[in-house]
Design a protein around this motif. Structure first.
Motif, short mmCIF file in Angstrom:
data_model
loop_
_atom_site.label_atom_id
_atom_site.label_comp_id
_atom_site.label_asym_id
_atom_site.label_seq_id
_atom_site.Cartn_x
_atom_site.Cartn_y
_atom_site.Cartn_z
N ASP A 218 15.36 7.10 1.60
CA ASP A 218 14.89 6.35 0.42
C ASP A 218 13.41 6.68 0.22
OD1 ASP A 218 17.43 5.03 0.41
OD2 ASP A 218 16.68 3.69 1.98
N PRO A 219 13.09 7.80 -0.45
CA PRO A 219 11.72 8.31 -0.43
C PRO A 219 10.78 7.63 -1.44
CG PRO A 219 13.14 9.81 -1.62
CD PRO A 219 14.02 8.73 -1.09
N PHE A 220 9.50 7.58 -1.07
CA PHE A 220 8.43 7.22 -1.98
C PHE A 220 7.19 8.03 -1.60
CE2 PHE A 220 7.69 4.31 1.56
CZ PHE A 220 6.30 4.23 1.65
N LEU A 221 6.27 8.19 -2.54
CA LEU A 221 5.04 8.93 -2.31
C LEU A 221 3.86 7.98 -2.21
CD1 LEU A 221 5.37 11.88 -4.88
CD2 LEU A 221 5.95 11.90 -2.44
N ARG A 222 2.92 8.30 -1.33
CA ARG A 222 1.64 7.60 -1.27
C ARG A 222 0.54 8.63 -1.43
NH1 ARG A 222 -0.38 4.31 4.00
NH2 ARG A 222 -0.62 6.44 4.77
N ILE A 223 -0.37 8.39 -2.38
CA ILE A 223 -1.47 9.31 -2.65
C ILE A 223 -2.77 8.68 -2.18
CG2 ILE A 223 -2.69 10.62 -4.43
CD1 ILE A 223 -0.18 10.51 -6.13
N SER A 224 -3.54 9.43 -1.39
CA SER A 224 -4.81 8.94 -0.84
C SER A 224 -5.93 9.92 -1.17
CB SER A 224 -4.71 8.75 0.68
OG SER A 224 -3.65 7.87 1.02
N ARG A 225 -7.14 9.39 -1.24
CA ARG A 225 -8.32 10.20 -1.56
C ARG A 225 -9.29 10.19 -0.39
NH1 ARG A 225 -13.04 8.34 -3.48
NH2 ARG A 225 -12.11 6.37 -4.15
N MET A 226 -9.93 11.36 -0.16
CA MET A 226 -10.92 11.44 0.91
C MET A 226 -12.20 10.72 0.51
SD MET A 226 -12.64 14.83 2.70
CE MET A 226 -11.15 15.33 3.55
N ILE A 227 -12.80 9.98 1.45
CA ILE A 227 -14.06 9.31 1.21
C ILE A 227 -15.17 10.02 1.97
CG2 ILE A 227 -13.00 7.09 0.73
CD1 ILE A 227 -13.52 6.25 3.59
N GLU A 228 -16.41 9.60 1.72
CA GLU A 228 -17.56 10.32 2.25
C GLU A 228 -17.57 10.39 3.77
OE1 GLU A 228 -21.08 8.54 0.71
OE2 GLU A 228 -20.67 9.10 -1.37
N SER A 229 -17.07 9.34 4.43
CA SER A 229 -17.09 9.32 5.89
C SER A 229 -16.03 10.22 6.51
CB SER A 229 -16.90 7.89 6.39
OG SER A 229 -15.66 7.37 5.94
N GLY A 230 -15.16 10.80 5.66
CA GLY A 230 -14.16 11.74 6.16
C GLY A 230 -12.76 11.19 6.23
N GLY A 231 -12.61 9.87 6.14
CA GLY A 231 -11.27 9.29 6.17
C GLY A 231 -10.64 9.29 4.79
N TYR A 232 -9.48 8.66 4.70
CA TYR A 232 -8.76 8.59 3.43
C TYR A 232 -8.44 7.14 3.10
CZ TYR A 232 -8.03 13.65 3.34
OH TYR A 232 -8.22 15.01 3.29
N ILE A 233 -8.49 6.82 1.81
CA ILE A 233 -8.05 5.51 1.35
C ILE A 233 -6.94 5.71 0.33
CG2 ILE A 233 -10.23 4.32 1.78
CD1 ILE A 233 -10.84 4.58 -1.21
N PRO A 234 -5.87 4.90 0.40
CA PRO A 234 -4.76 5.05 -0.55
C PRO A 234 -5.18 4.60 -1.95
CG PRO A 234 -4.40 3.13 0.83
CD PRO A 234 -5.62 3.82 1.38
N ILE A 235 -4.75 5.34 -2.97
CA ILE A 235 -5.09 4.97 -4.34
C ILE A 235 -3.85 4.63 -5.17
CG2 ILE A 235 -7.28 6.21 -4.41
CD1 ILE A 235 -5.88 8.51 -5.83
N CYS A 236 -2.67 5.05 -4.75
CA CYS A 236 -1.46 4.63 -5.44
C CYS A 236 -0.24 5.00 -4.61
CB CYS A 236 -1.36 5.22 -6.84
SG CYS A 236 -0.67 6.88 -6.93
N LYS A 237 0.86 4.36 -4.93
CA LYS A 237 2.15 4.76 -4.37
C LYS A 237 3.20 4.63 -5.46
CE LYS A 237 3.99 0.47 -2.28
NZ LYS A 237 5.34 0.47 -2.87
N THR A 238 4.22 5.47 -5.36
CA THR A 238 5.29 5.44 -6.35
C THR A 238 6.30 4.36 -5.96
OG1 THR A 238 6.69 7.00 -5.15
CG2 THR A 238 5.05 7.93 -6.67
N GLU A 239 7.27 4.16 -6.84
CA GLU A 239 8.39 3.31 -6.50
C GLU A 239 9.29 4.03 -5.49
OE1 GLU A 239 10.09 6.00 -9.66
OE2 GLU A 239 8.14 5.11 -9.16
#
Length: 594
Positions: A218-239
């Motif tokens: 039952d797949p879904f996508l999560r999209i994350s963006r890199m931040i200045e400190s090098g980690g990632y924060i999620p910005i959206c996910k699909t249904e």
């Protein structure tokens, strides 16, 4: 609060990537502390030029309490600003994450960072009962949820950290957490970059690995963006798409301030949804928006990869990610339209029904005080009028009354307040006040309370402007009432019929009546109004404001009135493909979506 029979529908919904979220106002439906173009524009033109920077708070937590028996907690965060008098003002809420003790929330909380003042914040974490998972978080009653912990800090403590991230231990409401580990919360702050650009994509995958035994993933996508400190924060996910190894998701819309530049790296992860909250990674890719645009142009896919336990290498999978559709949009803001020549035209309707009380008695909402003290309706007209006349270009207001017996003995549910049958307009707030006072002398309070006729009259005016190809006019009907509505279904029918028109309706409740029926009309529960014939409103166009909360200082009259208007205005303009006047702005980019 999960159970073995949990409703998981809410946990499968998309978050953060819907096209109607890219409104250009900087606020979401959950967020009361964010920037609002209409409010800021009003204050600035009144001479209030405060120095502030808009920041977005991203939230995550670890090792939260598990209060559920057959599953894990379903956490949500509520963020508050603590005022000088100690009262808490809610700034916003995250989404609910299903069955998770280490959540990373996608919904951001927007806050204006004022350099010159101390801004104490409080973060309250709740476990949400699963029966509320499909309900917009804005409407949740926190008293019905289980409290997981809280913490506090000042906004400057977060933004002055080199990483702009601050981790804090959660405590109970008494300020202690030493007897039991309640977990921790991490707050990351980023300055909001104004951007009118947005990208809308349709993403799909093929030949995904199957992670389930008795069915397909039952797949879904999560999209994350890199931040200045090098980690990632999620910005959206699909249904979530059930039981499918070749899924195609609904369009994802990312505003420019979410993804940064087109060359900024994004991580797109594909998970197999599990109701337990232990989602299984199927595979991932790292691509920028520019890379995704190239994939669309070349009509090619990219293979997913998955970290390998052997030699720390990545395994290339057979499954691929495709960009089926791609387009770049220009998202204009409310002020872009207003400053280019669009006009807001206000109309006013006042309740003359008997439920307001005999105007000759001092306990009546319509009582005119001999010493000049304003009654509830006069206070509402004055306080609301200061705001609405600012946005009305000619300050000529059609003003009506309803529910009163006019001279001649007929009860009218839409009569001209000024007494002239051939002219409804009055000049400015003073004109409304004078017309209201004179109407009380000649109109007898009666009933019933019918909103339908004044809504239909306003709709008729808005419809005439639309058919006259006057696309620069938008109308706002202000109804001032004591809250006892008789024709609820007829009112809903009129609102549904008018939802295709350039019209919003502000309902201001005066007095101490039960305003439950008014709250039904304000579709903040996420469910659009439905007429008696089954037709559903095309958009939310109603806002209800109780004046008792304004007058008690709980909310600002300016913010209360203008909280939803920019989004309602923009939703209509965008649904019609109407852009700001080209003399001020270049036309929006031509869509390449096919």
């Amino acid at each position: 609060m999960g159970t073995c029979f949990s409703d998981i529908k809410g946990g499968k919904q998309a978050v953060g990537g819907k096209s109607n979220e890219a409104t250009g106002t900087g606020a979401t439906t959950n967020n009361n502390g964010g920037q609002n173009d209409a409010v800021d524009f009003f204050y600035k033109t009144q001479g209030f030029q405060q120095l502030f920077t808009q920041v977005e708070l991203s939230l995550s937590a670890s090792n939260l309490l598990d209060l559920d028996i057959a599953s894990k907690s379903d956490p949500m965060v509520v963020v508050y600003a603590k005022k000088r008098d100690g009262k808490l003002e809610e700034l916003g809420r995250t989404e609910v994450i299903l069955n998770c003790l280490n959540p990373e929330w996608i919904e951001k909380i927007s806050v204006a960072f004022h350099f010159e003042i101390v801004q104490p914040l409080e973060f309250h974490v709740y476990d949400i009962d699963t029966k509320y998972h499909s309900v917009p978080t804005k409407t949740l009653k926190l008293g019905d949820q289980e409290f997981l912990g809280m913490t506090s800090c000042t906004l400057s403590e977060i933004v002055t950290k080199p990483s702009r991230s601050l981790s804090l231990r959660l405590q109970n409401k008494s300020g202690h957490g030493v007897l039991r580990n309640l977990g921790a919360i991490t707050i990351h702050a980023e300055e909001t970059v104004a951007s009118k650009s947005a990208v809308e994509m349709v993403l799909s995958c093929s030949h995904l690995d199957n992670k389930d035994v008795f069915s397909k993933s039952d797949p879904f996508l999560r999209i994350s963006r890199m931040i200045e400190s090098g980690g990632y924060i999620p910005i959206c996910k699909t249904e979530v798409i059930n039981d499918n190894l070749n899924p195609k998701w609904k369009p994802v819309c990312l505003s420019g301030h979410k993804f940064g530049s087109k060359d900024s790296p994004l991580v797109i992860e594909c998970f197999d949804f599990n109701s337990s909250g232990d989602h299984v990674l199927i595979g991932k890719v790292q691509k920028s928006v520019a890379d995704l645009e190239k994939l669309y142009g070349e009509r090619t896919g990219v293979n997913l990869i998955i970290p390998s336990t052997r030699h720390r290498q990545e395994k290339v999978l057979k499954g691929q990610l495709f960009v089926d559709q791609y387009c770049e949009k220009e998202q204009f803001s409310f002020i872009d339209y207003i400053s280019s020549g669009f006009e807001l035209n206000f109309m006013v309707a006042v309740d003359f029904t008997a439920s307001n009380g005999n105007p000759q008695h001092s306990d009546s909402l319509h009582y005119i005080d001999a010493y000049g003290r304003l009654n509830s309706y006069q206070q509402a007209i004055m306080e609301v009028g200061e705001v609405i006349q600012f946005y009305d270009s000619d300050r000529q207001f059609p003003a009506w009354g309803f529910g009163g017996k006019i001279p001649g003995g007929t009860v009218s549910h839409c009569f001209n307040l000024c007494g002239n049958p051939g002219a409804s307009e009055v000049a400015g707030v003073e004109g409304i006040m004078d017309a209201y006072a004179s109407a009380l002398c000649r109109v007898t309070l009666s009933g019933p309370t019918l909103f339908g006729p004044v809504i239909n009259m306003a709709a008729q005016i808005a419809s005439h402007a639309l058919t006259s190809h006057c696309s620069t006019k938008y109308y706002v009907l202000l109804i001032i009432t004591d809250g006892v509505v008789t024709d609820l279904q007829e009112t809903i029918n009129a609102l549904v019929e008018a939802s295709d028109l350039p019209l919003s309706i502000l309902i201001v409740g005066v007095g101490s009546a039960d305003f439950t029926s008014m709250e039904v009309l304000d579709a903040d529960n996420g469910r659009r109004l439905e007429s008696s014939t089954g037709r559903v409103a095309t958009r939310d166009m109603v806002q209800f404001v109780p004046m008792r909360e304004v007058q008690s200082g709980q909310i600002s009259v300016v913010r209360a009135l203008l909280e939803e208007l920019p989004d309602q205005f923009l939703s209509f303009m965008r649904s019609r493909g109407i852009n700001p006047l080209p003399s001020h702005f270049s036309k929006a980019s031509t869509s390449t979506m096919q």
